[in-house]
Design a protein around this motif. Structure first.
Motif, short mmCIF file in Angstrom:
data_model
loop_
_atom_site.label_atom_id
_atom_site.label_comp_id
_atom_site.label_asym_id
_atom_site.label_seq_id
_atom_site.Cartn_x
_atom_site.Cartn_y
_atom_site.Cartn_z
N ALA A 127 22.20 -2.32 51.70
CA ALA A 127 21.14 -1.37 51.38
C ALA A 127 19.80 -2.07 51.42
N ASP A 128 18.74 -1.29 51.66
CA ASP A 128 17.38 -1.81 51.59
C ASP A 128 16.94 -1.84 50.13
N ASN A 129 16.34 -2.95 49.72
CA ASN A 129 15.90 -3.12 48.34
C ASN A 129 14.37 -3.24 48.30
N PRO A 130 13.66 -2.19 47.86
CA PRO A 130 12.19 -2.25 47.86
C PRO A 130 11.67 -3.35 46.95
N VAL A 131 10.67 -4.08 47.44
CA VAL A 131 10.02 -5.11 46.64
C VAL A 131 9.07 -4.43 45.66
N VAL A 132 9.19 -4.78 44.40
CA VAL A 132 8.34 -4.16 43.37
C VAL A 132 7.08 -4.99 43.19
N GLU A 133 5.95 -4.37 43.50
CA GLU A 133 4.65 -5.02 43.35
C GLU A 133 3.71 -4.08 42.61
N VAL A 134 2.84 -4.65 41.79
CA VAL A 134 1.87 -3.86 41.04
C VAL A 134 0.47 -4.35 41.39
N ALA A 135 -0.32 -3.51 42.04
CA ALA A 135 -1.68 -3.88 42.42
C ALA A 135 -2.62 -3.74 41.22
N GLU A 136 -3.68 -4.55 41.23
CA GLU A 136 -4.65 -4.50 40.13
C GLU A 136 -5.29 -3.12 40.03
N ALA A 137 -5.47 -2.48 41.19
CA ALA A 137 -6.08 -1.14 41.19
C ALA A 137 -5.20 -0.14 40.45
N GLU A 138 -3.87 -0.30 40.53
CA GLU A 138 -2.96 0.59 39.80
C GLU A 138 -3.11 0.42 38.30
N VAL A 139 -3.26 -0.83 37.87
CA VAL A 139 -3.46 -1.10 36.44
C VAL A 139 -4.77 -0.49 35.97
N ALA A 274 12.81 0.92 38.21
CA ALA A 274 13.80 1.98 38.00
C ALA A 274 13.92 2.86 39.24
N MET A 275 12.79 3.16 39.86
CA MET A 275 12.82 3.97 41.09
C MET A 275 13.49 3.20 42.22
N ALA A 276 13.19 1.90 42.32
CA ALA A 276 13.81 1.07 43.36
C ALA A 276 15.32 1.00 43.16
N ASP A 277 15.75 0.82 41.91
CA ASP A 277 17.18 0.77 41.61
C ASP A 277 17.87 2.08 42.00
N GLU A 278 17.21 3.19 41.67
CA GLU A 278 17.78 4.49 42.01
C GLU A 278 17.88 4.67 43.53
#
Length: 428
Positions: A127-139, A274-278
Motif C-alpha cells: 500500500a501507499d503510505n502518505p508522508v505526514v508533514e505539517v507546514a508552518e502556514a497550517e499552524v 489518523a487520515m493516513a492510517d485510514e
C-alpha cells in the motif's frame, strides 16, 4: 409439508415451504387458544372458552399474525431437520400466502449458513503510505482560528466604516412612507453601490445615493430595482482579536505562544496521521478482499441495507423531503440507490467477517485501554462526554459497538504493521 430447496450462494439456502391443512389448523388453534386469554367470558377461565365463542371477539389480523408465527416456527424446525441444515444465525422469512379456511400456507425462508472464507495471505500486503508533514502556514491558520473564537465585538465611535465592520443601517427609499427599513450587515459584503456608500461613514451619519439592489436582495419589493435612498448608519462595530501573547496562550493551557504552536502542530500531525492510517487500511482491505474468497449469508447484509434505508428515509422525513428526492439530488433513481445501499452493506459485512477471522487466527486480545480508547473516540465524534456516551450505549443495548470498533482498530493496526508500505507524498 413440501420443501423446495435452492442454493443462493455457498452460505445461503432458500427454502420454499408449503404446509398442509393439519399444520395450518394446529397453528390457528394455538393462536386462538393463546389470544383467548385476553378475553373474559362469564363461566370460563381465561383461555378455556370454546373457539367458536371467542372467534368473533378477536382481531383477525392478530389471529393471522399469531398463527403465522406458530406455523413458521414449527415448519421451519422440521424443514431444517429434513434438509440437514444448521443455521448460522436467524433466518429471514417472507410469507407468500396464508388462508385459514382453505388450510393453506406458503412461505419462503432464507437460511444463513456459516460464512465461507478462503483468505489470501494478509501479511506483506502492499500500500501507499502518505508522508505526514505539517507546514508552518497550517499552524498559523489554526492559531488564527483560535484567535477568532476568542474574538469580541467592539463598538466604533472614532472612525468611519471599513470593510469587515458590522453595521446597522437604515435605508429609506424615495417615495416610501415611514421610518425606513433597518438591516444588520457586514461592510464590503452587501452589494456594490451600498458597499461604496458605507465606506467612511460614521455612526449617525446620513447620505443620499442611488442604490442598485440585486435580484437576490432580501426585500422582494426592492430586489432587481434601482432606487434613490437615504442611508443612515445607526451603529458600527468591529471584531477585536486577542493579542498573541502569554495570556492568550494560557487560555489554551499553554505557557507561551511557542508552546501553543507546538501543541497545535502536534494536533494537526495526529489528525493527518489518523487520515493516513485510514487511507492505508482502506488499500489493504480492498486488496485483501479482491484476492480472497469471501461469502456471507444474504440475511446478514440485507438486514444492514434495510436498516440503512430506513434511517435514510427517516432523515429525509425530518427534512420534509423524500427518499425519492434524495436519490434524484444525488443523480440516482430510487432503484439504483437501493442497489448501492445493498452493495455497500454487503461489502461492510464481508469486511467485518474478514476482520473477525484475522482477529481469531492471530489470537489478538483486547484490554481496557483498547476499549477506553474507543469510548473516548466515539464520544469526540458525537460531541458528548465519554460517560454520556457509555450511558447512551447501555440504554440502547449497544455496548457491543465499543468492542466491534476496538477489534476493527486492532486488526487494522496489525495489517499496517505487517504491510509492505511505500512512502508517498499526496501532492506529488
Amino acid at each position: 409439508m413440501q420443501v423446495t430447496r435452492e442454493e443462493l450462494n455457498p452460505c445461503t439456502v432458500q427454502l420454499t415451504i408449503t404446509c398442509g391443512p393439519d399444520t395450518v389448523k394446529t397453528g390457528f388453534d394455538r393462536a386462538y387458544r393463546d389470544l383467548s386469554k385476553r378475553v373474559r367470558l362469564p363461566g370460563f377461565r381465561p383461555g378455556q372458552a370454546p373457539k367458536a365463542m371467542v372467534q368473533g371477539l378477536l382481531d383477525k389480523r392478530d389471529v393471522y399474525e399469531a398463527a403465522a408465527e406458530n406455523i413458521v416456527r414449527d415448519a421451519y424446525k422440521k424443514a431444517l431437520e429434513q434438509e440437514k441444515l444448521e443455521p448460522h444465525s436467524m433466518p429471514s422469512v417472507e410469507m407468500k400466502g396464508l388462508d385459514e379456511d382453505k388450510g393453506e400456507c406458503e412461505f419462503i425462508v432464507k437460511v444463513p449458513l456459516d460464512p465461507v472464507l478462503k483468505l489470501h495471505d494478509y501479511k506483506g500486503l502492499s500500500a501507499d503510505n502518505p508522508v505526514v508533514e505539517v507546514a508552518e502556514a497550517e499552524v498559523d491558520r489554526q492559531v488564527e482560528e483560535l484567535r477568532k473564537r476568542r474574538s469580541t465585538q467592539e463598538k466604533i465611535t472614532d472612525r468611519g466604516a471599513q470593510e469587515g465592520d458590522v453595521c446597522v443601517v437604515n435605508l429609506k427609499v424615495d417615495g416610501d412612507t415611514g421610518e425606513g427599513r433597518n438591516f444588520m450587515l457586514v461592510a464590503g459584503q452587501t452589494f456594490e453601490t451600498l458597499d461604496k456608500a458605507l465606506v467612511g461613514m460614521k455612526v449617525e451619519e446620513m447620505k443620499k445615493g442611488k442604490l442598485e439592489f440585486p435580484d437576490t436582495f432580501q426585500e422582494k419589493d426592492w430586489a432587481g430595482s434601482t432606487k434613490e435612498a437615504q442611508i443612515t448608519l445607526r451603529s458600527l462595530s468591529a471584531v477585536k482579536l486577542p493579542e498573541l501573547d502569554a495570556e492568550f496562550a494560557q487560555a489554551f493551557r499553554s505557557e507561551s505562544i511557542d508552546e501553543l504552536k507546538e501543541r497545535v502542530r502536534e494536533g494537526i500531525a495526529n489528525a493527518k496521521q489518523a487520515m493516513a492510517d485510514e487511507y492505508v487500511t482502506e488499500q489493504l482491505m480492498e486488496s485483501l478482499l479482491k484476492q480472497s474468497e469471501v461469502h456471507v449469508p444474504d440475511t446478514m447484509w440485507e438486514q444492514v441495507a434495510n436498516r440503512r434505508a430506513q434511517e435514510l428515509a427517516e432523515e429525509q422525513r425530518k427534512k420534509n423531503t423524500t427518499i425519492e428526492a434524495y436519490a434524484e439530488e444525488n443523480g440516482m433513481t430510487p432503484e439504483s440507490l437501493k442497489e448501492a445501499l445493498r452493495n455497500e452493506a454487503k461489502m461492510h459485512v464481508q469486511r467485518a467477517v474478514v476482520i473477525q477471522e484475522i482477529f481469531r487466527k492471530e489470537e489478538l486480545k483486547l484490554d481496557n485501554n483498547d476499549l477506553n480508547r474507543e469510548v473516548v473516540a466515539m464520544a469526540r465524534e458525537f460531541g458528548i462526554t465519554p460517560d454520556e456516551l457509555f450511558q447512551q450505549l447501555k440504554k440502547n443495548n449497544a455496548l457491543d459497538e465499543i468492542q466491534f470498533r476496538a477489534v476493527n482498530r486492532k486488526v487494522a493496526d496489525f495489517l499496517r504493521e505487517h504491510a509492505n508500505l511505500k512512502e508517498v507524498r499526496l501532492d506529488d
